[in-house]
Design an enzyme around this catalytic site. Structure first.
Site, PDB file in Angstrom:
ATOM      1  N   GLU A   1       0.760  -1.211  -0.135  1.00  0.00           N
ATOM      2  CA  GLU A   1      -0.006  -0.032  -0.070  1.00  0.00           C
ATOM      3  C   GLU A   1       0.987   1.319  -0.008  1.00  0.00           C
ATOM      4  O   GLU A   1       0.246   2.348   0.108  1.00  0.00           O
ATOM      5  CB  GLU A   1      -0.858  -0.052   1.312  1.00  0.00           C
ATOM      6  CG  GLU A   1      -2.025  -1.100   1.206  1.00  0.00           C
ATOM      7  CD  GLU A   1      -2.822  -1.366   2.442  1.00  0.00           C
ATOM      8  OE1 GLU A   1      -3.753  -1.926   2.429  1.00  0.00           O
ATOM      9  OE2 GLU A   1      -2.471  -0.707   3.398  1.00  0.00           O
TER      10      GLU A   1
ATOM     11  N   GLU B   1      -6.306  -7.224  -1.716  1.00  0.00           N
ATOM     12  CA  GLU B   1      -6.434  -7.638  -0.412  1.00  0.00           C
ATOM     13  C   GLU B   1      -8.045  -7.464  -0.507  1.00  0.00           C
ATOM     14  O   GLU B   1      -8.772  -6.401  -0.436  1.00  0.00           O
ATOM     15  CB  GLU B   1      -5.834  -6.880   0.642  1.00  0.00           C
ATOM     16  CG  GLU B   1      -4.353  -6.895   0.642  1.00  0.00           C
ATOM     17  CD  GLU B   1      -3.683  -5.997   1.880  1.00  0.00           C
ATOM     18  OE1 GLU B   1      -4.738  -5.503   2.561  1.00  0.00           O
ATOM     19  OE2 GLU B   1      -2.571  -5.811   1.920  1.00  0.00           O
TER      20      GLU B   1
END
Length: 870
Positions: free
Chosen positions: A481, A547
């Site tokens: 991320e 995710e």
């Protein structure tokens, strides 16, 4: 050329009497440890002839300080209950509390003239000073959790006993243990970040300080052969079957000459009947890289991802032969012949991955680590990777707050055909993507982490060299991320990967817009909590979501292993049990209550498995429905936990699968018939590379007691790598609040290709009608084929549905679960008069369990529990 499909392993003798040139002596036993502040002398004295050990503990190496303390019963098991709170955290106790000496004695055989001895460390966390026979081995501090080091120790050796001592220091700073990654400062070092705590794990008290990976001595001739590399080229678009066009192999290796003399000789590479070589001169005191001529393999046996083809491996041998004809050093390993690719599809607005010219719809999940305390083993790796293969996954992502996984993990992925997305050591939480009041420093400061950029880059280069020969390794990702700092990112993209691993894709972060852009713009991940199964069909996620996850309660047997009986109470939304909170439980909202209020913890866990099953099947089937029109793939958050967590997992830390494992297994089957929940359409998903003709769809509706309400059959075909929407299920005339749908896909001669069983309810209705099912008795019989493989035939000879039957293997004495065990299917439902044959794979049980007697135990929603001897 003869086609080679076996995995050839090189076993090194550990018998010191048998050691000869080019051997490896693994130093995985005989270690002692003591806290450094309790040792008043330095390493030159500790490794001297006159030093005597007093009150040193038996140490676990490879391992950490905490695993050594646990081994010696100095701390309680941090995986149980609230025990972790009883262990001092390094942030409060101070770095010295977990700074330890590790000591060993090695009896090295006589070294012949011209031979060299090297001391190799595959992983120390975090920095170390190394001493041998009264001398300091490493002139510079050994620093960095993942950086391998190899030291020439020939000048320091003595005849007979050689004394080795390693002083290991923790990361600095270690970080305060609060929030995701604690206060963030753990990321100033090149180390795993989750050890300071996350939303799915509590802090690891020593931050995994220790000699956590393999230590070995290597004996070579005057030239050391390092980091051999094999690159494979598979041009064109291939299919798994039939004769193959040639593939191409390019090999290279580093040669290190630590002597004062020029060394000449020949680098030779052998692969089956193929051999290439090159005459080289290695200057004194230098290391050179040698590229060998490319060679062609006719009719190669190609390596394919799980679900698309086989995963054969070829043995290869690298040797450096001195000009006098003696082998100076040799390396052997296995590789797979395959070629990876990727492209961004502008119409789909997402990235598509390919192998051997064929697009792959990604079905996989996120992996943290095999064990939070780094108690790693090839056996454990294989057991876990096999779980993923059994779930019909084709990719595992190694999450960035953890580690570069070990070669033994990649060996298992090579064997089972699991592609690996390998993150590096960056996370948005620690490295400054967001403002976070729990972090010690500003997000701008955190964006420059780690402190030593050169160490980070050198670590990546080293780990690339360690792993690049594995066909399972698919892509490198800069971070979770968030990308690495700009200067590191630039070096990785334009220097490191083009030079050391040019055939693989580099993605700078897991949520990069280069991966996927959705209709709203941008890319991301999540959600992570429980959803209405319909959500996965009605809400459009990112074209590639790295995710996406849900709940993951284990079975009640696991709950009894991880907390005291007093804590085994049903959670309340008003007041949650602190032990459950400590183990990161996330709630099921009202989804368990839809089956009726649970009576006790056993009933709660049983109903949780129904929810788990339905959640993860729907998650994968929702993405299946949008294959190549809306989605290119998805990775579940997360497949497993490295400790006793109560969230996001298909199997627990003891390797027991929950209901979600088998729900996902069905949803991810390569040739699959499913129900699209948004419009009640039957959908045929073909993720294989084969076309199927003359398939028959059987669509049957039943009431919960097994009465047939409707039966529809029709013939279909399935083009390779495609999705077809078929007929809608008609439920308008069904009066029952809860009913069953069974979908079957058969081919000619009535061979079953897929079967999918749904329990459905009318809009606005719960599943409580399932409580009207009367007790059902099933019969089981074990049979074994000529290969020694077991299967069980489960029969329902009664007049009532046997709903959601769970099978487990337990010890005959004590009833403990035997783990890991792999069932071809589980949590199955049998209507009256039906039977099912299910294979039982116990091949990966630990050796100490294989000689014991076991029972096959069955239970279920309304099934009378019973056991039979296996």
């Amino acid at each position: 050329m003869k086609r080679l499909t076996g995995l050839f392993l090189l076993f090194f003798s550990v018998s010191l009497q048998a050691v000869s040139q080019h051997d490896i002596i693994k130093l995985n036993s005989g270690w002692k440890a003591k806290k450094a502040m309790d040792v008043v002398v330095d390493g030159t004295v500790i490794t001297g002839n006159d030093f005597r050990l007093y009150d040193w503990m038996e140490a676990v190496v490879p391992g950490t300080v905490l695993t050594t303390l646990l081994h010696n019963q100095k701390v309680p098991d941090p995986f149980f209950g609230m025990n972790n709170e009883l262990i001092p955290d390094i942030h409060k106790a101070g770095a010295g509390y977990y700074t330890y000496w590790f000591y060993n004695q090695v009896n090295i055989p006589e070294i012949k003239e011209g031979e060299q001895v090297w001391l190799k460390f595959r992983g120390i966390n975090y920095s170390a000073e190394i001493f041998l026979n009264g001398k300091k081995v490493n002139p510079d501090i050994h620093e960095g959790m993942f950086l391998r080091e190899k030291y020439l120790v020939t000048p320091h050796l003595v005849k007979g006993i050689n004394r080795l001592a390693v002083l290991v220091h923790p990361p600095d700073p270690v970080g305060a243990p609060n929030g995701q990654g604690g206060d963030g400062t753990i990321a100033r070092s090149v180390t795993m970040q989750f050890t300071a705590g996350w939303d799915w794990i509590c802090p690891i008290r020593d931050r995994n300080t220790g000699i956590w990976d393999e230590v070995a001595l290597e004996i070579t001739g005057p030239v050391d052969l390092l980091d051999p590399s094999v690159l494979t080229g598979v041009p064109g678009k291939r299919v798994p079957e039939g004769k193959q066009a040639p593939a191409f192999v390019a090999a290279s290796a580093d040669l290190n000459n630590p002597t004062d003399n020029i060394q000449s000789g020949k680098l030779i590479v052998r692969c089956g009947s193929y051999e290439v070589s090159k005459t080289v001169v290695v200057p004194a005191g230098e290391k050179i890289t040698v590229n060998l001529p490319e060679f062609k393999i006719e009719n190669p046996n190609l390596w394919w991802p799980n679900g698309m083809g086989e995963h054969p491996l070829y043995p290869v041998e690298f040797s450096f032969v001195n000009s006098n004809g003696q082998i100076s050093d040799q390396e052997k390993f296995s590789f797979g012949i395959r070629q990876t690719g990727t492209r961004f599809d502008k119409k789909l607005r997402g990235r598509i991955f390919s192998v051997n010219g064929q697009d792959i719809f990604i079905k996989g999940g996120n992996w943290i680590a095999s064990d939070a305390l780094l108690r790693l083993s090839p056996e454990r790796y294989e057991a876990e990777v096999k779980m993923h293969a059994r779930m019909n996954m084709n990719m595992i992502r190694i999450w960035g707050g953890s580690m570069t996984e070990r070669p033994e993990f990649y060996d298992a992925c090579d064997k089972y055909g699991l592609l690996v997305w390998q993150d590096l050591y960056i996370s948005g939480d620690c490295n400054g993507r967001w403002y976070d009041p729990l972090k010690k420093e500003t997000k701008e400061r955190r964006r420059a982490y780690p402190d030593n950029h050169s160490l980070f880059v050198n670590t990546v280069i080293d780990q690339v060299k360690m792993l690049r020969n594995h066909p399972s390794l698919y892509l490198w990702c800069g971070g979770n991320e968030y990308p690495p700092p700009a200067d590191i990112d630039k070096r990785l993209k334009y220097e490191v990967f083009p030079k050391y691993d040019r055939t693989r894709f580099y993605l700078n972060e897991s949520t990069s817009a280069d991966l996927a852009v959705n209709v709203l713009g941008g890319n991301g991940d999540g959600p992570y909590g429980i959803q209405n199964p319909l959500h996965f069909f009605t809400f459009t996620s990112f074209p590639f979501n790295p995710e996406l996850g849900s709940v993951g309660m284990p079975n009640v047997e696991t709950m009894r292993k991880i907390m005291e009986e007093k804590d085994l109470v049903i959670p309340s939304r008003r007041k949650e049990n602190p032990t459950w909170s400590y183990h990161k439980y996330i709630g099921y909202d009202t989804f368990i209550d839809q089956y009726g209020k649970p009576d006790d913890i056993a009933d709660f866990c049983k109903k949780a498995q129904l929810v788990n099953y339905e959640q993860y099947r729907a998650l994968q089937e929702g993405f299946n429905a949008g294959m190549w029109t809306t989605y290119t793939g998805m990775l579940v958050w997360k497949n497993q936990n490295p400790w006793t967590a109560l969230r996001g997992q298909f199997y627990d830390v003891f390797l027991e699968q929950n209901g979600g494992f088998y729900g996902y297994q069905h949803g991810a089957k390569p040739l699959h018939l499913q129900l699209n929940l948004n419009d009640s359409s039957v959908c045929l998903v073909n993720q294989t590379l084969s076309d199927y003709q003359h398939l028959t769809v059987h669509s049957q509706l039943f009431d919960i007691h097994g009465k047939l309400l409707s039966d529809d059959q029709y013939e279909v075909s399935a083009a390779a790598n495609s999705v077809s929407v078929l007929k809608k299920i008609k439920t308008q005339n069904i009066k029952e609040e809860v009913y069953f749908l069974r979908l079957k896909l058969t081919s000619e001669e009535n061979r079953l290709n897929d079967e999918n069983f749904y329990w459905l309810s009318k809009p606005g209705k719960s599943y409580e009608a399932l409580n009207d099912l009367k007790p059902a008795t099933i019969e089981c019989s074990i049979k074994m084929n000529a290969k020694g493989e077991r299967s069980v035939i489960v029969s329902n000879g009664g007049n009532e549905t046997a709903f959601f039957i769970r099978m487990k293997v337990v010890s005959e004495n004590g009833g403990e679960l035997a783990l890991p065990v792999y069932f071809s299917d589980n949590y199955v439902t049998l209507l009256p008069g039906e039977n099912r044959e299910i294979t039982i794979d116990c091949s990966l049980l630990p050796q100490n369990l294989k000689s014991k007697s076991f029972l096959l135990s069955t239970e279920g929603w309304n099934v009378i529990n019973q056991s039979i001897k296996m």
